[in-house]
Design a protein around this motif. Structure first.
Motif, PDB file in Angstrom:
ATOM      1  N   VAL A 116      -8.759  -2.748 -12.018  1.00 40.80           N
ATOM      2  CA  VAL A 116      -8.166  -2.904 -10.688  1.00 40.80           C
ATOM      3  C   VAL A 116      -6.679  -2.603 -10.752  1.00 40.80           C
ATOM      4  O   VAL A 116      -6.064  -2.634 -11.819  1.00 40.80           O
ATOM      5  N   HIS A 117      -6.115  -2.310  -9.579  1.00 34.47           N
ATOM      6  CA  HIS A 117      -4.661  -2.219  -9.441  1.00 34.47           C
ATOM      7  C   HIS A 117      -4.275  -3.237  -8.385  1.00 34.47           C
ATOM      8  O   HIS A 117      -4.664  -3.126  -7.219  1.00 34.47           O
ATOM      9  N   LEU A 118      -3.528  -4.264  -8.787  1.00 29.37           N
ATOM     10  CA  LEU A 118      -3.169  -5.387  -7.925  1.00 29.37           C
ATOM     11  C   LEU A 118      -1.745  -5.236  -7.419  1.00 29.37           C
ATOM     12  O   LEU A 118      -0.838  -4.926  -8.187  1.00 29.37           O
ATOM     13  N   SER A 119      -1.556  -5.435  -6.108  1.00 37.23           N
ATOM     14  CA  SER A 119      -0.229  -5.375  -5.490  1.00 37.23           C
ATOM     15  C   SER A 119      -0.006  -6.664  -4.708  1.00 37.23           C
ATOM     16  O   SER A 119      -0.715  -6.937  -3.736  1.00 37.23           O
ATOM     17  N   HIS A 120       0.967  -7.436  -5.129  1.00 34.45           N
ATOM     18  CA  HIS A 120       1.332  -8.638  -4.385  1.00 34.45           C
ATOM     19  C   HIS A 120       2.339  -8.241  -3.307  1.00 34.45           C
ATOM     20  O   HIS A 120       3.106  -7.301  -3.472  1.00 34.45           O
ATOM     21  N   GLN A 121       2.339  -8.940  -2.211  1.00 38.91           N
ATOM     22  CA  GLN A 121       3.267  -8.700  -1.109  1.00 38.91           C
ATOM     23  C   GLN A 121       3.162  -7.282  -0.548  1.00 38.91           C
ATOM     24  O   GLN A 121       4.161  -6.645  -0.228  1.00 38.91           O
ATOM     25  N   ALA A 122       1.932  -6.791  -0.410  1.00 36.94           N
ATOM     26  CA  ALA A 122       1.704  -5.482   0.204  1.00 36.94           C
ATOM     27  C   ALA A 122       1.739  -5.641   1.723  1.00 36.94           C
ATOM     28  O   ALA A 122       1.237  -6.629   2.256  1.00 36.94           O
ATOM     29  N   PRO A 123       2.339  -4.704   2.450  1.00 36.58           N
ATOM     30  CA  PRO A 123       2.424  -4.828   3.912  1.00 36.58           C
ATOM     31  C   PRO A 123       1.045  -4.735   4.566  1.00 36.58           C
ATOM     32  O   PRO A 123       0.276  -3.828   4.283  1.00 36.58           O
ATOM     33  N   PHE A 124       0.755  -5.696   5.424  1.00 34.57           N
ATOM     34  CA  PHE A 124      -0.499  -5.747   6.178  1.00 34.57           C
ATOM     35  C   PHE A 124      -0.202  -5.233   7.581  1.00 34.57           C
ATOM     36  O   PHE A 124       0.643  -5.772   8.278  1.00 34.57           O
TER      37      PHE A 124
END
Length: 183
Positions: A116-124
């Motif tokens: 997986v590639h995890l991104s925290h605080q990605a714009p929703f």
């Protein structure tokens, strides 16, 4: 093609219409990165630099299929036809799927190891394309996990996440984006 240059035995895979993995056997290949300079920072599950794969001609090596060698997983982005009709050598352009190891846990199913590639605080974004919140977003390889749905779980680096939604416009048939919430 010089003898001895094909040193890696890779498994050829594809996806069926119902997202089951089909094994097309193995082929001898060689890998070479196409990046000429410094590769940019990884921003998703696909590596930023293409990988050149050389192999003897085979009808099994087609665009849209995958190659697995050990822990490496490559998507065949371009597999030119044999223009000269020699049926001797193929030069494939592949996207390498890289990421951190994780475990996908479908509801009522068997856990599956994946990357997986995890991104925290990605714009929703809302329906109008405006940023309304920042959430945890992950990209998964469709060939490894199929198409996860809400309520499924991912165990990433010791943290358990619930899938709370599908990241709109992120499924290209190879990689799928999901919104997560820590459990």
């Amino acid at each position: 093609m010089r003898a001895g240059t094909l040193r890696n035995r890779a498994q050829v895979l594809s996806l069926s219409a119902d997202l089951c993995t089909i094994d097309h056997g193995t082929r001898w290949v060689s890998f070479r990165s196409k990046a000429a300079g410094d590769a940019p920072q990884v921003s998703g599950l696909r590596a930023s630099a293409m990988v050149e794969v050389r192999a003897r001609f085979s009808d099994e090596l087609q665009q849209g299929r995958y190659l697995r060698h050990g822990t490496r997983l490559l998507y065949i982005a371009s597999a030119p036809r044999d223009p000269m009709g020699t049926r001797t050598e193929l030069v494939l352009s592949c996207d390498e799927l890289v990421g951190q190891p994780a475990e996908y846990r479908p509801q009522g199913g068997v856990p599956v190891c994946c990357r997986v590639h995890l991104s925290h605080q990605a714009p929703f974004l809302d329906e109008l394309g405006q940023v309304t919140d920042y959430k945890t977003r992950v990209e998964v390889a469709v060939i490894e996990v199929g198409r996860p749905e809400e309520g499924d779980q991912l165990l990433i680096a010791g943290t358990l996440y619930n899938v709370i939604g599908y990241a709109r416009d992120s499924d290209d048939g190879v990689v799928r984006g999901l919104w997560l919430e820590a459990f």
